[in-house]
Write a protein that holds these residues in place. Structure first.
Motif, PDB file in Angstrom:
ATOM      1  N   LYS A 125       0.867  -1.183   0.000  1.00  0.00           N
ATOM      2  CA  LYS A 125       0.000   0.000   0.000  1.00  0.00           C
ATOM      3  C   LYS A 125       0.906   1.236   0.000  1.00  0.00           C
ATOM      4  CE  LYS A 125      -4.130  -1.772   2.252  1.00  0.00           C
ATOM      5  NZ  LYS A 125      -3.868  -3.170   1.873  1.00  0.00           N
ATOM      6  N   VAL A 126       0.723   2.085  -1.010  1.00  0.00           N
ATOM      7  CA  VAL A 126       1.630   3.211  -1.220  1.00  0.00           C
ATOM      8  C   VAL A 126       0.898   4.525  -0.958  1.00  0.00           C
ATOM      9  CG1 VAL A 126       3.141   4.356  -2.896  1.00  0.00           C
ATOM     10  CG2 VAL A 126       2.799   1.867  -3.020  1.00  0.00           C
ATOM     11  N   SER A 146       3.060  -4.197 -12.252  1.00  0.00           N
ATOM     12  CA  SER A 146       2.715  -5.489 -11.647  1.00  0.00           C
ATOM     13  C   SER A 146       1.992  -5.314 -10.311  1.00  0.00           C
ATOM     14  CB  SER A 146       3.985  -6.333 -11.456  1.00  0.00           C
ATOM     15  OG  SER A 146       4.822  -5.718 -10.491  1.00  0.00           O
ATOM     16  N   ILE A 147       1.840  -4.065  -9.863  1.00  0.00           N
ATOM     17  CA  ILE A 147       1.138  -3.786  -8.601  1.00  0.00           C
ATOM     18  C   ILE A 147      -0.185  -3.108  -8.964  1.00  0.00           C
ATOM     19  CG2 ILE A 147       1.257  -2.461  -6.437  1.00  0.00           C
ATOM     20  CD1 ILE A 147       4.385  -2.703  -6.717  1.00  0.00           C
ATOM     21  N   PRO A 148      -1.323  -3.538  -8.390  1.00  0.00           N
ATOM     22  CA  PRO A 148      -2.613  -2.937  -8.782  1.00  0.00           C
ATOM     23  C   PRO A 148      -2.614  -1.423  -8.597  1.00  0.00           C
ATOM     24  CG  PRO A 148      -2.954  -4.830  -7.338  1.00  0.00           C
ATOM     25  CD  PRO A 148      -1.470  -4.577  -7.364  1.00  0.00           C
ATOM     26  N   LYS A 149      -3.257  -0.717  -9.529  1.00  0.00           N
ATOM     27  CA  LYS A 149      -3.220   0.756  -9.461  1.00  0.00           C
ATOM     28  C   LYS A 149      -3.988   1.287  -8.253  1.00  0.00           C
ATOM     29  CE  LYS A 149      -6.791   1.811 -13.004  1.00  0.00           C
ATOM     30  NZ  LYS A 149      -7.490   0.528 -13.054  1.00  0.00           N
ATOM     31  N   GLU A 150      -4.895   0.479  -7.730  1.00  0.00           N
ATOM     32  CA  GLU A 150      -5.639   0.873  -6.518  1.00  0.00           C
ATOM     33  C   GLU A 150      -4.715   1.001  -5.309  1.00  0.00           C
ATOM     34  OE1 GLU A 150      -6.541  -1.634  -8.539  1.00  0.00           O
ATOM     35  OE2 GLU A 150      -8.320  -0.706  -9.445  1.00  0.00           O
ATOM     36  N   TRP A 257      -6.621   3.084   6.023  1.00  0.00           N
ATOM     37  CA  TRP A 257      -6.552   2.165   4.877  1.00  0.00           C
ATOM     38  C   TRP A 257      -6.298   0.729   5.360  1.00  0.00           C
ATOM     39  CZ3 TRP A 257      -2.555   3.121   0.320  1.00  0.00           C
ATOM     40  CH2 TRP A 257      -2.951   2.397  -0.807  1.00  0.00           C
ATOM     41  N   PHE A 258      -5.349   0.575   6.293  1.00  0.00           N
ATOM     42  CA  PHE A 258      -5.026  -0.765   6.811  1.00  0.00           C
ATOM     43  C   PHE A 258      -6.110  -1.309   7.739  1.00  0.00           C
ATOM     44  CE2 PHE A 258      -0.982  -2.984   6.126  1.00  0.00           C
ATOM     45  CZ  PHE A 258      -0.371  -2.135   5.225  1.00  0.00           C
ATOM     46  N   GLY A 293      -8.643  -3.426   3.920  1.00  0.00           N
ATOM     47  CA  GLY A 293      -7.515  -2.954   3.116  1.00  0.00           C
ATOM     48  C   GLY A 293      -7.901  -2.434   1.739  1.00  0.00           C
ATOM     49  N   VAL A 294      -9.210  -2.250   1.502  1.00  0.00           N
ATOM     50  CA  VAL A 294      -9.664  -1.792   0.187  1.00  0.00           C
ATOM     51  C   VAL A 294     -10.464  -0.500   0.359  1.00  0.00           C
ATOM     52  CG1 VAL A 294     -11.141  -2.410  -1.792  1.00  0.00           C
ATOM     53  CG2 VAL A 294      -9.785  -4.173  -0.649  1.00  0.00           C
ATOM     54  N   TRP A 295     -10.161   0.500  -0.458  1.00  0.00           N
ATOM     55  CA  TRP A 295     -10.937   1.751  -0.394  1.00  0.00           C
ATOM     56  C   TRP A 295     -12.073   1.708  -1.430  1.00  0.00           C
ATOM     57  CZ3 TRP A 295     -10.965   3.869  -5.140  1.00  0.00           C
ATOM     58  CH2 TRP A 295      -9.862   3.670  -5.975  1.00  0.00           C
ATOM     59  N   LYS A 296     -13.121   2.476  -1.130  1.00  0.00           N
ATOM     60  CA  LYS A 296     -14.278   2.509  -2.033  1.00  0.00           C
ATOM     61  C   LYS A 296     -14.810   3.935  -2.036  1.00  0.00           C
ATOM     62  CE  LYS A 296     -18.599  -0.070  -2.584  1.00  0.00           C
ATOM     63  NZ  LYS A 296     -19.520   1.063  -2.541  1.00  0.00           N
ATOM     64  N   ILE A 297     -15.009   4.492  -3.228  1.00  0.00           N
ATOM     65  CA  ILE A 297     -15.492   5.870  -3.323  1.00  0.00           C
ATOM     66  C   ILE A 297     -16.940   5.939  -2.828  1.00  0.00           C
ATOM     67  CG2 ILE A 297     -16.065   7.732  -4.959  1.00  0.00           C
ATOM     68  CD1 ILE A 297     -13.693   6.749  -6.695  1.00  0.00           C
ATOM     69  N   VAL A 298     -17.243   6.936  -2.005  1.00  0.00           N
ATOM     70  CA  VAL A 298     -18.623   7.156  -1.542  1.00  0.00           C
ATOM     71  C   VAL A 298     -19.444   7.620  -2.749  1.00  0.00           C
ATOM     72  CG1 VAL A 298     -20.089   8.575  -0.042  1.00  0.00           C
ATOM     73  CG2 VAL A 298     -17.830   7.801   0.769  1.00  0.00           C
TER      74      VAL A 298
END
Ligand code: NAX
Length: 331
Positions: A125-126, A146-150, A257-258, A293-298
């Protein structure tokens, strides 16, 4: 006790890192049961200063700090990391145009993206703090296919914290009683601090902030510009840029996020899917919730005419920055 996770902080000899490292190593970010192994990246001329930071971390005698690796080598720094705080960047020097700063910094984030692509965990997570944070995060992601853009995000949490604090002061409330303030767009002077969905707990009852403040002129003008220009106000007073509050915001961002937000909304720069009519494939700050560990736009918020103009202006700036950055990265 869990096995230690590797966490990298870049710009580790700088002033934001000086506050941030203690928060990470003391358990404020990843929780009181998660040991961390800190990788500290800075440039070669700063290795002497970094040695002093390593000594101070040892002298904190922190039970959760499993080890420290100071280095000037990006591939060593990013090896197997689960979380990355990309704070290091070139500061704006006198006489330097915004364009020159962007060119210098996106090159750094291109190189760090390439290094992460090779050696970081694929679920790393960056969080990009170094400016221009949104566009740096986009470039980093492009060079780490190779790392998901999310997994690449930019920090607008300091702006959110500033906005929340301003509204709480205006209403005479504790800061935690103001919720759902949003920062839209770029971490720059085009950002849109938006109180239209905010709620405040007044006398034990939640009320919409616009009704509680009942001053549209304040909310669209003074409030917006105060938050947009807060960084400059801190520099004018302190003769140095925000560091304590920036480190706190970086901790808030990664922790949420974590570990999750529940139903709280937080603002994060994330790769846009075109939500709310924003340009796709730029790193745009949206209100999000985080879980597992996953974000979601409101979703489903109403954007009025004023909001539309503000979102379009900051989106246009991000699209322009992206075009400039991709041009720089070609060579
Ligand atoms: P400092 O100048 O104190 O520290 C930056 C550190 O980065 C220095 O030690 C420098 O040697 C190092 N560095 C430079 N190039 C590097 C590279 N290629 N690899 C690793 N390290 C490198 O700055 P500081 O006050 O800590 O601010 C850091 C960044 O945060 C700046 O870009 C600043 O503009 C940005 N900010 C972003 C904020 C946000 O909300 N997104 C708010 C605070 C802050 O202004």
């Amino acid at each position: 006790m869990a096995a230690p996770i590797k966490v990298v902080v870049t710009g580790a000899a700088g002033q934001i890192a000086y506050s941030l490292l203690y928060q990470i190593a003391s358990g404020s970010v990843f929780g009181p049961d998660q040991p961390v192994y800190l990788h500290l990246l800075d440039i070669a001329p700063m290795m002497g200063v970094l040695e002093g930071v390593v000594m101070e971390l040892a002298d904190c005698a922190l039970p959760l700090l499993a080890g420290v690796l100071p280095t000037a080598n990006p591939e060593e720094a990013f090896k197997d990391v689960a979380a990355a705080f990309l704070v290091g960047a070139m500061p704006r020097k006198e006489g330097m145009e915004r364009k020159d700063l962007l060119a210098a910094n996106v090159r750094i984030f291109k190189e760090q993206g390439q290094a992460m692509d090779k050696v970081a965990r694929k679920d790393v997570k960056v969080l990009v703090v170094g400016n221009p944070a949104n566009t740096n995060a986009l470039i980093c992601s492009k060079y780490a296919p190779s790392i998901p853009k999310e997994n690449f995000t930019a920090m607008t949490r300091l702006d959110q914290n500033r906005a929340q604090s301003q509204l709480a002061a205006k209403l005479g409330l504790p800061v935690q009683d103001v919720k759902r303030v949003i920062i839209w767009g770029n971490h720059s002077s085009t950002q849109f601090p938006d109180a239209s969905n905010a709620v405040a707990k007044i006398g034990g009852v939640e009320k919409p902030v616009p009704a509680a403040i009942n001053d549209n002129e304040y909310l669209r003008s003074t409030f917006v510009t105060t938050v947009q220009k807060r960084g400059a106000a801190v520099i004018a007073a302190r003769k140095m840029s925000s560091a304590l509050s920036a480190a706190k915001a970086a901790s808030d961002h990664m922790k949420d996020w974590f570990l999750g937000t529940g139903d709280r909304w937080v603002s994060m720069g994330v790769v846009s899917d075109g939500s709310y009519g924003t340009p796709r494939d730029v790193v745009f700050s949206f209100p999000v919730t985080c879980s597992n560990g996953v974000w979601k736009i409101v979703e489903g918020l109403t954007i009025d005419d004023f909001g539309r103009q503000m979102l379009d202006a900051t989106g246009k700036e991000l699209a322009e920055e992206k075009a400039e950055a991709l041009e720089v990265c070609k060579d």
